[in-house]
Design a protein around this motif. Sequence first.
Motif, PDB file in Angstrom:
ATOM      1  N   LYS A 293       0.830  -1.205   0.000  1.00  0.00           N
ATOM      2  CA  LYS A 293       0.000   0.000   0.000  1.00  0.00           C
ATOM      3  C   LYS A 293       0.866   1.257   0.000  1.00  0.00           C
ATOM      4  CE  LYS A 293      -3.645   2.244   2.740  1.00  0.00           C
ATOM      5  NZ  LYS A 293      -4.457   2.139   3.977  1.00  0.00           N
ATOM      6  N   HIS A 300       1.799   6.840  -6.856  1.00  0.00           N
ATOM      7  CA  HIS A 300       0.737   7.738  -7.298  1.00  0.00           C
ATOM      8  C   HIS A 300       1.024   9.191  -6.938  1.00  0.00           C
ATOM      9  CE1 HIS A 300      -2.689   5.414  -8.970  1.00  0.00           C
ATOM     10  NE2 HIS A 300      -2.151   4.400  -8.301  1.00  0.00           N
ATOM     11  N   LEU A 366      -2.509  -3.647 -13.306  1.00  0.00           N
ATOM     12  CA  LEU A 366      -3.815  -3.761 -12.652  1.00  0.00           C
ATOM     13  C   LEU A 366      -3.769  -3.223 -11.235  1.00  0.00           C
ATOM     14  CD1 LEU A 366      -6.744  -4.743 -12.758  1.00  0.00           C
ATOM     15  CD2 LEU A 366      -5.941  -7.004 -12.009  1.00  0.00           C
ATOM     16  N   ASP A 367      -2.699  -3.530 -10.478  1.00  0.00           N
ATOM     17  CA  ASP A 367      -2.597  -3.040  -9.102  1.00  0.00           C
ATOM     18  C   ASP A 367      -2.543  -1.520  -9.065  1.00  0.00           C
ATOM     19  OD1 ASP A 367      -2.608  -5.631  -8.277  1.00  0.00           O
ATOM     20  OD2 ASP A 367      -0.438  -5.778  -7.958  1.00  0.00           O
ATOM     21  N   TYR A 368      -1.835  -0.920 -10.017  1.00  0.00           N
ATOM     22  CA  TYR A 368      -1.705   0.539 -10.044  1.00  0.00           C
ATOM     23  C   TYR A 368      -3.040   1.193 -10.398  1.00  0.00           C
ATOM     24  CZ  TYR A 368       0.165   5.168 -11.170  1.00  0.00           C
ATOM     25  OH  TYR A 368       0.414   6.510 -11.189  1.00  0.00           O
ATOM     26  N   ILE A 369      -3.740   0.630 -11.384  1.00  0.00           N
ATOM     27  CA  ILE A 369      -5.003   1.219 -11.823  1.00  0.00           C
ATOM     28  C   ILE A 369      -6.092   1.079 -10.762  1.00  0.00           C
ATOM     29  CG2 ILE A 369      -6.836   1.053 -13.557  1.00  0.00           C
ATOM     30  CD1 ILE A 369      -4.731   0.083 -15.540  1.00  0.00           C
ATOM     31  N   SER A 370      -6.115  -0.049 -10.076  1.00  0.00           N
ATOM     32  CA  SER A 370      -7.183  -0.308  -9.097  1.00  0.00           C
ATOM     33  C   SER A 370      -6.945   0.389  -7.762  1.00  0.00           C
ATOM     34  CB  SER A 370      -7.321  -1.816  -8.864  1.00  0.00           C
ATOM     35  OG  SER A 370      -6.099  -2.360  -8.371  1.00  0.00           O
ATOM     36  N   PHE A 371      -5.737   0.905  -7.537  1.00  0.00           N
ATOM     37  CA  PHE A 371      -5.437   1.541  -6.248  1.00  0.00           C
ATOM     38  C   PHE A 371      -6.067   2.924  -6.180  1.00  0.00           C
ATOM     39  CE2 PHE A 371      -2.741   4.202  -3.510  1.00  0.00           C
ATOM     40  CZ  PHE A 371      -2.788   3.469  -2.338  1.00  0.00           C
ATOM     41  N   LYS A 372      -6.675   3.236  -5.043  1.00  0.00           N
ATOM     42  CA  LYS A 372      -7.276   4.549  -4.815  1.00  0.00           C
ATOM     43  C   LYS A 372      -6.365   5.352  -3.905  1.00  0.00           C
ATOM     44  CE  LYS A 372     -12.094   3.093  -5.403  1.00  0.00           C
ATOM     45  NZ  LYS A 372     -13.427   3.046  -4.769  1.00  0.00           N
TER      46      LYS A 372
END
Length: 599
Positions: A293, A300, A366-372
């Motif tokens: 995390k 980001h 996918l992990d980067y795109i789905s992270f908020k």
Amino acid sequence: MFKKSVEAKSHQRLSGADRKKLRRTLRERFPRGSDLEFDTLLPPKVEITLSKFQNRVLIYCVEGGLPMFFDIDGRGTEIFPTVFALWKVPDLLPSFMLKGGEVSRFVIGGADLMFPGISIPFEGLPSFLSGEPWAIKVPGNPAPIAVGSTTMSSTEAVKAGLRGKALRITHSYRDLLWESIEGRYVPNAGFLEDVVLADPAFWSTRQVSDSCGGIAESSNDVATGEWRTVDVKDIISEPNPASVTQNDNQGNATMLATAGVNDLKVKENLEVDESNVEQHVLSTEDVDAHLDKCLLQALHSTVKDKDLPIPGSTLWPSGIMLDIKKSSHKKLSKWLQAKASSGLISVKEDKYNKEVVLFSVNRNHLDYISFKLEKRHVEKANQALDSAATDSRSQKFLEVAEIYKPSVHVNSVFTAVGADIGQLYSASEASEVVFKYVDKENLVKPTNKSIVILDPTLCDALFKGAIKKGTTYPTEIHKKDLGSTFVSRMQAHHVVTRGNESIVRKGALGAIQIVTERRQGNKKVTKVSGLESFLINAEALASELQKKFACSTSVAELPGKKGHEVLIQGGVIDDVAKHLVEQFGIPKIYIEVLDKTRK
């Protein structure tokens, strides 16, 4: 500096004129000090002795032989306070806080301070220039243990990834200068013999017997994690409880979370105030999840493509205390390599520096795109409190920023990415525009990700008109030079904000001019101009200085220029500069002083 014994070749008493000259030198060298603090260090009616040594070092001692200041080159440009002076006035110098007692042992042993040994505060590395005098403190101890000069500026340190030498030590606790003093004065503890002041365990005693007749006390050695005994028969007086409690609370309440240091630890045996800090017991899976995390949060928020490649140790996670050794990876390098195997990032080991370097980020993963991305939430009560504090101190705090407007040279790049050419941009925003253009046109060199290939549009934007005739235009540029070169081709502006008032002007921001001249009758007058650029009312400042210095002031228009200048009776050039810094928040780089009365 004081590693070898050198005998003084002469001792002399300082005359009145030399005392005044020394005071002026100290005030210029240490602007943080007040007149009262300098009187504490060099009392007006106490004799001051100057000792000269074979290696040109000068030592200024007060009555009784206690050294307060020393001059390395004997010219006043490299003068430092001793630890004895800093124990009397701890805030005379800005200070670096060490990460723990284990680092202090090397400093006291004569080693210079390295950046990895510094505890970086949550708000970031403080600003400093190369060659500035700084002190060193350890957690839980209010007294500095060493002094030295910075080897580089804070900007250079950040570019170097907070690696290398931070402070060149000139004097420390328990060196030959300290050892030469009989009694070995130590703050808040009377006179001690062979008690390690730098050891935080000395300040966090667990048990002390009411009897001092040779009875030992038990304390927790933070540096080694082992129990040891300290003989208290040599301690004449107890440390100041208020001072110790205040500093313990400050040290214990600090939650520095950084996964970017290989030996990140949680001091399990350090006493923590449970009312201030919430303790977390995390499993291996929890630690792994928090590390992932933290990495995504950093990718980001802080890691930009234009900054790559960067050392893996510079990644900065969110605020929870973690121990990398309690994760399934055990080491930072293995954790980053595991993330590289998943395709999120690409890393490579630097064999020279023995650390993993982050080369690129797969922002389509996918992990980067789905992270908020998490944003900090501030309570309304805190917001109201901050708003009230800002209003009450809006006169003091000033924000100065350099901004840029697209010129005819770079308009084609802005137009290609759909950016507004009539808007003003910060340097980082302008850099993002050119890197967006690079990504759009796919100009990154396939064989070397740190090199950008120049197409005709980008080449003209960067070098058209700047290259001499007959010289070949470059075909590629390094990523680290692309942003600065692009920004230099734009029109410079600046914005100044004080409270709710803000102005934007073209060109670089001019400095405040403070000049002292002689008038008829050998009288001095100090002139202050350039105040309007920093949103300072000349009439209000004149009235304020009149009360502060108990002298006559006036305001006159600048001949042939827009603006006003404040005239102050007397030679108060240093006092006015200090007042502008402390009361109006003017950065020192924007203050120019000229004393025409000095020969």
